[in-house]
Design a protein around this motif. Structure first.
Motif, PDB file in Angstrom:
ATOM      1  N   GLY A   1      -2.038   5.253 -13.938  1.00 46.60           N
ATOM      2  CA  GLY A   1      -2.892   5.788 -12.782  1.00 46.60           C
ATOM      3  C   GLY A   1      -2.815   7.080 -12.684  1.00 46.60           C
TER       4      GLY A   1
ATOM      5  N   THR B   1      -2.585  -2.706  -8.566  1.00 48.63           N
ATOM      6  CA  THR B   1      -3.089  -3.208  -9.981  1.00 48.63           C
ATOM      7  C   THR B   1      -2.077  -2.766 -11.105  1.00 48.63           C
ATOM      8  N   LEU B   2      -1.284  -1.494 -10.611  1.00 51.86           N
ATOM      9  CA  LEU B   2      -0.503  -1.061 -11.704  1.00 51.86           C
ATOM     10  C   LEU B   2       0.754  -1.886 -11.676  1.00 51.86           C
TER      11      LEU B   2
ATOM     12  N   ASN C   1      -1.399   4.473  -0.478  1.00 50.43           N
ATOM     13  CA  ASN C   1      -2.310   3.885  -0.772  1.00 50.43           C
ATOM     14  C   ASN C   1      -2.184   3.626  -2.518  1.00 50.43           C
TER      15      ASN C   1
ATOM     16  N   THR D   1      -6.397   7.913  -3.587  1.00 46.60           N
ATOM     17  CA  THR D   1      -5.502   6.638  -4.257  1.00 46.60           C
ATOM     18  C   THR D   1      -4.476   7.251  -4.975  1.00 46.60           C
ATOM     19  N   ASN D   2      -3.027   6.652  -4.808  1.00 41.74           N
ATOM     20  CA  ASN D   2      -1.808   7.178  -5.292  1.00 41.74           C
ATOM     21  C   ASN D   2      -1.614   8.721  -5.071  1.00 41.74           C
TER      22      ASN D   2
ATOM     23  N   GLN E   1       0.682  -1.248  -0.038  1.00 32.90           N
ATOM     24  CA  GLN E   1      -0.066   0.186  -0.150  1.00 32.90           C
ATOM     25  C   GLN E   1       1.115   1.286   0.010  1.00 32.90           C
TER      26      GLN E   1
ATOM     27  N   ASP F   1      -2.151   1.873  -5.898  1.00 30.15           N
ATOM     28  CA  ASP F   1      -2.872   1.219  -6.556  1.00 30.15           C
ATOM     29  C   ASP F   1      -1.904  -0.080  -7.051  1.00 30.15           C
TER      30      ASP F   1
END
Length: 325
Positions: free
Chosen positions: A226, A213-214, A209, A232-233, A192, A211
């Motif tokens: 992203g 999935t990157l 936080n 997020t990010n 994270q 992401d």
């Protein structure tokens, strides 16, 4: 008879022009550069000096841009003073900054402000854009100082200025090293938080936080993107007052980031706009069997702190992250 009448008229005219005060005098320091020592901001002009004294506790000159048409306003009086002095010889900073003050030259006239306000409007001065990345840095802050409705008490009476420009006073911006090695990038076990910081370094660049999935390895070689946001990010830069004494992982991977060492500067990246700014780009490839290399790039990122901003650059390599199956 005509001569006597003429003389009487002349005397009446003189009396009509006398408002009870002596001749109005003016002072002008517009084209003189300001200097400082401690709590005193001053301007020297030959045998004249105009200076402002503001307690440091009022933080009158923070390195922070003021909103348009909303200057910082400080009332004159008490511990806040504005003084004009004329001397019988050339003045140097030693006459203001040294304690005790030099015996010579001697002040021959003094005006002391009894009321009014000091208005301070601050702007940032930037470097030219980097020829490769377009990045800019804040070099200094210029504080434009104006006295409003200032009343001076002087030996011959009072002097009033509705608007009196004191002029510009500059402060140096804190240098942000931005000295990161792409191979220092790491990701916390929770996946994270992604961070880049040197061992025993004084700065860190990290994404909260993140992401994860990157870092997907389904489509190797294809860029994944992203957007930076406050949720997020969340991209953050920290400059510490002293070097990190714990391991980077212990600092950045804590559930709550430690309060030590103290933070000198903290900047947050502005939220991204799709295909325009604030973009995190990741390209994943095979490094070796079961090991993957993720090249992470920050694109068109602008950082902000209070009212200040600077542009990180068009395309900045954050790091080359290795992960395993």
């Amino acid at each position: 008879m005509k001569k006597i009448l003429g003389l009487l008229v002349f005397i009446l005219m003189l009396n009509g022009c006398d408002d009870g005060d002596l001749t109005i005098e003016t002072i002008d320091f517009t084209n003189v550069q300001a200097g400082s020592c401690g709590e005193t901001i001053y301007k020297l002009n030959g045998n004249e000096v105009l200076y402002i004294k503001i307690p440091e506790s009022l933080n009158a000159f923070p390195n922070n841009v003021t909103p348009l048409d909303t200057p910082t306003t400080i009332a004159i009086g008490g511990t806040v003073s504005v003084t004009y002095r004329a001397y019988n010889g050339a003045v140097t900073a030693a006459n203001l900054c040294n304690t005790p003050a030099p015996i010579s030259p001697i002040a021959t006239e003094e005006w002391i402000a009894t009321s009014g306000t000091i208005q301070i409007a601050t702007i940032a001065v930037y470097s030219s854009p980097d020829t490769t990345t377009g990045a800019t840095k804040i070099l200094k802050y210029i504080h434009n100082i104006v006295f409003k409705n200032i009343v001076f008490s002087k030996p011959s009476g009072t002097q009033v200025y509705e608007t009196f420009p004191f002029g510009e006073y500059s402060t140096t911006a804190t240098t942000l090293p931005m000295n990161f090695d792409p191979d220092d990038i790491q990701i916390c076990p929770s996946n994270q938080l992604l961070y880049n910081a040197r061992t025993n370094g004084i700065e860190g660049l990290y994404i909260q936080n993140f992401d994860a999935t990157l870092l997907d390895i389904t489509n190797l070689g294809v860029a994944k993107t992203g957007l930076i946001s406050s949720t997020t990010n969340k991209l953050v830069y920290r400059l510490f007052e002293t070097a990190l004494t714990t391991s980077n992982q212990d600092y950045f991977c804590s559930a709550i980031l430690p309060t030590s060492p103290a933070i000198n500067e903290e900047w947050f990246a502005k939220d991204g706009v799709a295909d325009v700014s604030g973009i995190i780009e990741v390209v994943s490839t095979t490094n070796s069997p079961g090991v993957y290399l993720h090249t992470i790039t920050l694109k068109a990122v602008t950082f902000q702190k209070d009212n200040n901003t600077f542009y990180l650059g068009d395309s900045i390599l954050l790091g080359n992250l290795l992960t395993a199956d």
